[in-house]
Motif scaffolding. Structure first.
Motif, short mmCIF file in Angstrom:
data_model
loop_
_atom_site.label_atom_id
_atom_site.label_comp_id
_atom_site.label_asym_id
_atom_site.label_seq_id
_atom_site.Cartn_x
_atom_site.Cartn_y
_atom_site.Cartn_z
N UNK A 428 6.18 -1.62 6.87
CA UNK A 428 6.98 -1.51 8.08
C UNK A 428 6.55 -0.35 8.97
N UNK A 429 6.53 0.87 8.44
CA UNK A 429 6.34 2.06 9.28
C UNK A 429 4.94 2.14 9.86
N UNK A 433 3.74 1.40 13.90
CA UNK A 433 3.21 2.55 14.63
C UNK A 433 1.80 2.28 15.13
N UNK A 434 0.94 1.80 14.24
CA UNK A 434 -0.45 1.54 14.61
C UNK A 434 -0.56 0.40 15.62
N UNK A 435 0.32 -0.57 15.53
CA UNK A 435 0.28 -1.71 16.46
C UNK A 435 0.59 -1.25 17.88
N UNK A 474 -2.10 -8.59 12.75
CA UNK A 474 -2.52 -7.19 12.78
C UNK A 474 -2.09 -6.47 11.49
N UNK A 475 -0.87 -6.71 11.07
CA UNK A 475 -0.36 -6.06 9.86
C UNK A 475 -1.15 -6.49 8.63
N UNK A 476 -1.48 -7.77 8.55
CA UNK A 476 -2.24 -8.26 7.41
C UNK A 476 -3.61 -7.61 7.34
N UNK A 477 -4.26 -7.48 8.47
CA UNK A 477 -5.58 -6.84 8.52
C UNK A 477 -5.49 -5.37 8.14
N UNK A 478 -4.43 -4.71 8.58
CA UNK A 478 -4.24 -3.30 8.25
C UNK A 478 -3.99 -3.11 6.76
N UNK A 479 -3.21 -4.00 6.17
CA UNK A 479 -2.92 -3.92 4.74
C UNK A 479 -4.19 -4.09 3.92
N UNK A 480 -5.06 -4.99 4.35
CA UNK A 480 -6.33 -5.18 3.65
C UNK A 480 -7.21 -3.94 3.73
#
Length: 491
Positions: A428-429, A433-435, A474-480
Motif C-alpha cells: 500500500x504505502x 507513493x512511487x506511483x 505499476x504496483x505489480x512491477x514494483x513488487x517484482x
C-alpha cells in the motif's frame, strides 16, 4: 475393553517429596507408551509470559504457536461435567484435592514402569504385582491382528494387521485393535500417526470412543459451521471434544454463543479458534466471565458478541487478572483513563493476551524513542490498539524510516493518521507513493498520509487521476523489483 486406561493411584507408593509435587497441581493424567509411563501434570497457575516469540499474527507480531490451553481458567471458573456415550463423567480439568484427585486416576498395582513427574524429573520405582500376567496381556494386545476398519468412504476394509496399518503408532504405544475404526475415521480429516500419538499423550481416553459416537459429534460441529479442514486442528488442541455428547454438552455451548449475539455464520470460526470453551461450564464459568466483562470491565453488552468474535479466547482466560494488570499498567505508564482502556479492549480484545514485558513495553518504548510523548502514544493506542501486536523489526521500524526518509513527514503526523502503521509498506504505502511520484502528481512538501487511507479505486480517482488497471500494473512491477532486490541481498 481397551488395553490402556486410567489406573487408581496408591498414595502409599509415593515418597513424601513426590507427593508434595503432586499436591501443588490440580490436573494430571497418565500417558502409557511402550517402554515408559508418564504422569502428565497440568499446572493451574497463571502464565506470566503470554506473548511468545515464534508465531506471527496477521499484523506481523509474534506469538507462540501453541493452543489456547495456556489461557487458564478464571477465578470462578468451574470445568463442566460431561457425558461419555450416555454415562456421566467428570472432566479431568475439575479441581480436586491431591489425594482425592489422583486416587481415581492411576492403579499402581498394574504398572511396572517408571513415572516422570513434570517439575520433578527424578524417576521413582513403583512396586507391582502379577507382573507376568500384565506382561502377557500387553504383549498379546499389540500382536493381535485387526481384520476390519473404515476407509474414507465409510466402507469396511480387511487384510491388514494393526502393526501394518499403523506401524509407528504401534511402536510408540500399546495399540488396542478396537481403536482402529476410530483411527481410520479420524484419518479422513487429515490426522496421521504422529497426530494420534499427540492425542494419546494429551488425552488418551479420546481414542477409546466408539466410532459412531465420534462421527455424530464431528458431524454436528460441521453442521454448525466448523470447516472440515479445521477438525484436525480442533482435535489436536481439544481431543476431549470426542467425548462431549451433542445433546448434553455441545448444543448448550452453541446456544450460549448465540445468546451473545454471535451470528450462525461465525459460530464455527469461534469453535475452531477456542475449542476448549466446551470444557468450561456454561453456568459456572462462561456466564460469570461474560458478567465480569460487562459489569466490571465496562464493555457494552450490546457489542459483547463482536468483542468475542474478535478474540474468542477472552471467554476462557483468567479475565480478572488479565484486565486488572493491563489496566493498571496503562494507567500508570501512560496516564490512560479507564474509558480509554475499555475502548482499547473493545477494539482489540487480544491485548488482554499480550505480555506486558514482551508486548506492551517494547512498543511503547519504541514510540518514545522516535519522539512521541505519552499523550501522543495514548492517542495512537486508543485509535489503533493493534499497534501493540505489530512487529518492531518487520513493521514499526521500517514504516517509521520510510515516513521520515521518503515521505518527509514528522513523527507527530502519526497521531493524526495512526492507521499508517497498520498498512502494508510493500502493498500500500510504497506503491502509492512511487506511483504519484512517477506521474509527477506527488504534492510538494510532506507526502500526505491521507492518500494511503482510501481504497485502490478511490485512490486512483481522487489522487492519481488514472485507471485502476494502470496502478495495479505499476504496483505489480514494483513488487517484482523489490523481491529481486531482497533475493540478491540474501544471495
Amino acid at each position: 475393553m481397551a488395553v490402556c486406561s486410567f489406573y487408581p493411584l496408591n498414595p502409599n507408593l509415593l515418597s513424601f517429596s513426590d507427593y508434595l509435587v503432586l499436591s501443588h497441581h490440580s490436573q494430571a493424567y497418565l500417558s502409557v507408551r511402550k517402554g515408559s509411563v508418564r504422569v502428565r501434570v497440568l499446572s493451574t497457575h497463571s502464565n506470566a509470559k503470554i506473548l511468545k516469540p515464534n508465531r506471527k499474527s496477521r499484523y506481523g507480531h509474534t506469538f507462540d504457536d501453541t493452543d489456547d490451553d495456556w489461557l487458564l481458567p478464571d477465578e470462578f471458573a468451574e470445568p463442566v461435567d460431561f457425558e461419555v456415550d450416555g454415562k456421566k463423567r467428570v472432566n479431568l480439568q475439575k479441581k480436586t484435592s491431591p489425594r482425592e484427585g489422583f486416587q481415581g486416576m492411576i492403579n499402581a498395582s498394574s504398572l511396572k514402569e517408571n513415572f516422570v513427574l513434570a517439575g520433578d524429573h527424578r524417576p521413582f520405582k513403583v512396586r507391582t504385582s502379577n507382573k507376568s500376567r500384565e506382561k502377557s496381556r500387553f504383549k498379546n494386545s499389540t500382536k493381535e491382528a485387526d481384520s476390519s476398519g473404515i476407509n474414507r468412504q465409510g466402507k469396511l476394509m480387511t487384510g491388514k494387521s494393526t502393526e501394518d496399518r499403523y506401524p509407528k503408532l504401534s511402536e510408540e504405544i500399546n495399540l488396542d485393535k478396537k481403536w482402529i475404526p476410530l483411527l481410520d475415521y479420524l484419518s479422513t480429516f487429515g490426522l496421521k500417526e504422529s497426530h494420534f500419538i499427540q492425542i494419546y499423550e494429551r488425552h488418551m481416553p479420546s481414542l477409546q470412543i466408539n466410532v459412531c459416537s465420534a462421527q455424530e459429534r464431528l458431524e454436528y460441529l460441521q453442521s454448525i459451521g466448523v470447516k472440515h479442514r479445521d477438525i484436525k486442528r480442533i482435535l489436536l488442541r481439544q481431543p476431549q471434544i470426542l467425548e462431549y455428547t451433542v445433546e448434553s454438552n455441545l448444543k448448550s455451548h452453541v446456544a450460549f454463543l448465540m445468546g451473545l449475539g454471535i451470528p450462525n455464520s461465525r459460530i464455527g470460526q469461534i469453535i475452531a479458534a477456542a475449542p476448549s470453551l466446551f470444557s468450561y461450564s456454561v453456568e459456572n464459568s462462561l456466564k460469570p466471565t461474560v458478567r465480569y466483562l460487562v459489569e466490571e470491565v465496562g464493555i457494552d453488552d450490546k457489542i459483547l458478541g463482536k468483542v468475542v468474535q474478535l478474540s474468542p479466547q477472552i471467554l476462557v482466560q483468567r479475565i480478572d487478572i488479565s484486565w486488572n494488570t493491563r489496566y493498571l499498567f496503562l494507567s500508570k505508564e501512560l496516564g490512560a483513563s479507564r474509558d480509554s482502556v475499555v475502548k482499547m479492549v473493545t477494539k482489540h480484545p487480544q491485548l488482554l493476551h499480550y505480555s506486558i514485558d514482551d508486548g506492551f513495553l517494547p512498543r511503547i518504548n519504541f514510540l518514545r524513542s522516535i519522539g512521541m510523548h505519552n499523550s501522543d502514544i495514548l492517542k495512537v493506542l486508543t485509535s489503533l490498539t493493534q499497534v501493540l501486536s505489530l512487529s518492531l523489526e518487520d513493521n514499526l521500524k521500517p514504516k517509521y524510516l520510510y515516513l521520515i526518509n521518503e515521505l518527509r513527514n514528522e513523527v507527530q503526523s502519526l497521531t493524526k493518521y495512526p492507521m499508517y502503521l497498520s498498512l502494508s509498506l510493500d502493498q500500500r504505502i510504497r506503491p502509492r507513493h512511487r506511483f504519484l511520484v512517477a506521474l509527477k502528481k506527488a504534492p510538494k512538501g510532506p507526502f500526505p498520509l491521507s492518500s494511503f487511507v482510501p481504497t485502490d479505486e478511490s485512490f486512483c480517482q481522487q489522487w492519481a487521476g488514472t485507471s485502476l488497471d494502470k496502478y495495479l500494473a505499476f504496483r505489480q512491477q514494483l513488487l517484482l523489483k523489490e523481491f529481486a532486490k531482497k533475493y540478491e541481498r540474501r544471495g
